[in-house]
Design an enzyme around this catalytic site. Structure first.
Site, PDB file in Angstrom:
ATOM      1  N   VAL A 125      53.859  95.439  74.302  1.00  0.00           N
ATOM      2  CA  VAL A 125      53.682  95.534  75.760  1.00  0.00           C
ATOM      3  C   VAL A 125      53.893  96.987  76.186  1.00  0.00           C
ATOM      4  O   VAL A 125      54.917  97.598  75.863  1.00  0.00           O
ATOM      5  CB  VAL A 125      54.665  94.627  76.521  1.00  0.00           C
TER       6      VAL A 125
ATOM      7  N   GLU B 117      36.587  98.037  74.545  1.00  0.00           N
ATOM      8  CA  GLU B 117      36.068  97.514  73.279  1.00  0.00           C
ATOM      9  C   GLU B 117      34.648  96.975  73.471  1.00  0.00           C
ATOM     10  O   GLU B 117      34.240  96.665  74.598  1.00  0.00           O
ATOM     11  CB  GLU B 117      36.966  96.372  72.815  1.00  0.00           C
TER      12      GLU B 117
ATOM     13  N   LYS C  14      50.779  89.841  77.730  1.00  0.00           N
ATOM     14  CA  LYS C  14      51.889  90.784  77.916  1.00  0.00           C
ATOM     15  C   LYS C  14      52.890  90.293  78.957  1.00  0.00           C
ATOM     16  O   LYS C  14      54.106  90.391  78.753  1.00  0.00           O
ATOM     17  CB  LYS C  14      51.328  92.157  78.311  1.00  0.00           C
TER      18      LYS C  14
END
Ligand code: NAP
Ligand code: HSE
Ligand code: NA
Length: 433
Positions: free
Chosen positions: A129, A187, A202
């Site tokens: 995180v 990505e 997270k």
């Protein structure tokens, strides 16, 4: 005697980690006592950005996690499998584990930490995180005296970069996403980032640490940024807000042990420009923690990238090394191990009290604003402002900002408003901090 590290993965973070381990001078002296023993990869022929003896590399990751000489397994391959199985196998073989894998930890913390506690080994995840930002260890240690009320953060760099560019250039989501992919910030498959899934992993991890219980990821409300468009960013700007993808976990300060519900959610949010999170731009992350007695404390920095993330990985290795060098008590260090046994109960989203921003495209005729106002009022939704922002031919664009209202009431009002003949469509509904 040197502690031997078995590194799984030599990609972005694995390379950064190996570089630190191979260059200990000027860092903490405990680093001198670590040695990189094996490195697991998928391809032996790939060129690498770190020089390692060829004999260190292997494609047999099982061999690393079962190697009797390895003390600490560092999992940096990512994804769910084989990462989960390798972590469990490493634990079963008595290895301590360091991982940056939020996807595995947020889904399988229960079995991983139960196995680790039974085996008497540590599983450390500072890099999972906020990348290099210290937030896991502070929650476990430095903030341990506090009752945490709320954690609120920008924990995904990709979406923060996209929203920042949209804000600064008035550009649309798809255009900025394509550029971010070209630059390597986003990505090729951006789903986990832009749909909020990475942020949900997270915040589930942070909430678990802050509120001392396990979190079922499937119960975390998650909404991404695909539907944010340039108009909303511009209207929000005119109203004094910026739009950020926030991950929020809160506990009702009035909660009793019998009625202790948490609210955990990820969604785009209108943040007042004066709020500390409003100025966190580009790929930066920030996590604001509110507790008693500390008040507010904010952690800011780079949430991704080889160096920052490896910084967190190696600090976890050092924490384990430090404990292993201390006189042995036979017990796990209570500020480094996991003591959660139960699952937290999460409140349904309809019970959330929040402000809303909503944009309506309606017929441009007398009485429309009055109709909207009356309908909201009849559902106990109090309006802070209602303005006609634009007209396009016969259509008007009306933006409504509410006071804090119960989400369930607001949704009921919207269902009714959708059926009004004068209402053409409702393109945007966003929560306001
Ligand atoms: N990148 C960041 O900035 C960042 C930030 C925070 C957290 N993280 C987390 O850190 C972890 C690693 O991310 P990354 O960006 O470093 O990934 P990456 O660049 O894709 O690297 C993955 C590495 O693992 C190896 N690998 C993957 N699957 C394998 C398999 N089945 N068997 C053997 N080797 C395998 C790859 O081998 P080859 O090199 O041979 O292909 C590669 O070296 C992930 O959990 C990610 O969520 C990353
Ligand atoms: N994809 C993540 C990387 C770090 O977990 C981000 O954009 O923040
Ligand atoms: Na971190």
């Amino acid at each position: 005697m040197a502690l031997k590290i078995g590194l799984l993965g030599l990609g972005t973070v694995g390379t950064g980690t190996a570089q630190i381990l191979l260059d200990p001078n000027g860092r903490h002296p405990l680093l001198q006592g670590l040695s990189l023993h094996r490195v697991g990869v998928r391809s032996l022929s790939k060129s690498r950005q770190v020089e390692l003896p060829e004999s260190l590399l292997t494609t047999d990751l099982e061999e690393i996690v079962t190697d009797p000489q390895v003390d600490i397994v560092v999992e940096l391959i990512g994804g769910l499998e084989p990462a989960r199985s390798l972590i469990l196998k490493a634990i079963a073989h008595g290895k301590h584990v360091v991982t940056a894998n939020k996807a595995v930890i947020s889904r399988y913390a229960d079995e991983i930490f139960t196995a680790a506690n039974e085996k008497g080994v540590y599983v450390m995840l500072e890099a999972a995180v906020g990348g290099g930002i210290p937030v896991i260890q502070p929650l476990k240690q430095s903030l341990g005296a506090n009752r945490i009320h709320r954690i609120m953060g920008i924990v995904n760099g990709t979406t923060n970069y996209i929203l920042t560019r949209m804000q600064q250039e008035g550009a649309d989501f798809a255009e900025v996403l394509a550029q971010a992919q070209q630059l390597g910030y986003a990505e090729a498959d951006p789903t986990a980032d832009v749909d909020g899934l990475d942020a949900a992993d997270k915040i589930a991890i942070l909430a678990s640490l802050a509120f001392g219980g396990r979190i079922k990821l499937s119960e975390v409300y998650c909404e991404g940024i695909r539907n944010i468009n340039a108009s909303d960013i511009s209207y929000a700007d005119r109203l004094g807000f910026v739009i950020k993808l926030l991950a929020i976990a809160s506990r009702d300060p009035q909660a009793t042990p019998e009625n202790d519900l948490l609210s955990i959610r990820v969604h785009p949010t209108l943040v007042p420009k004066a709020h500390p999170l409003a100025s966190i731009n580009d790929v930066y992350n920030a996590i604001l923690i509110e507790g008693e007695p500390i008040g507010q404390v904010m952690f800011f920095g780079r949430g991704a990238g080889a160096g920052p993330t490896a910084s967190a990985v190696v600090s976890d290795i050092l924490n384990i090394a430090a404990v292993l060098h201390s006189p042995v008590s036979g017990e796990l260090h209570p500020l480094m191990s996991c003591s959660h046994q139960h699952y937290c109960n999460l409140a349904p989203m309809e019970n959330l009290m929040t402000r809303f921003y909503s944009r309506f495209v309606t017929q441009d005729e007398p009485g429309v604003i009055g109709k909207l106002g009356t309908c909201f009022g009849s559902h106990d939704v109090s309006i802070e402002s209602i303005v006609q922002i634009d007209t396009h031919g016969e259509l008007a664009e009306i933006v409504v900002v509410t006071h804090d209202v119960r989400e369930g009431n607001f949704r009921q009002a919207l269902d009714e408003i959708k059926s009004f003949n004068v209402v053409n469509r409702i393109p945007s509904i966003l929560r306001v901090l």
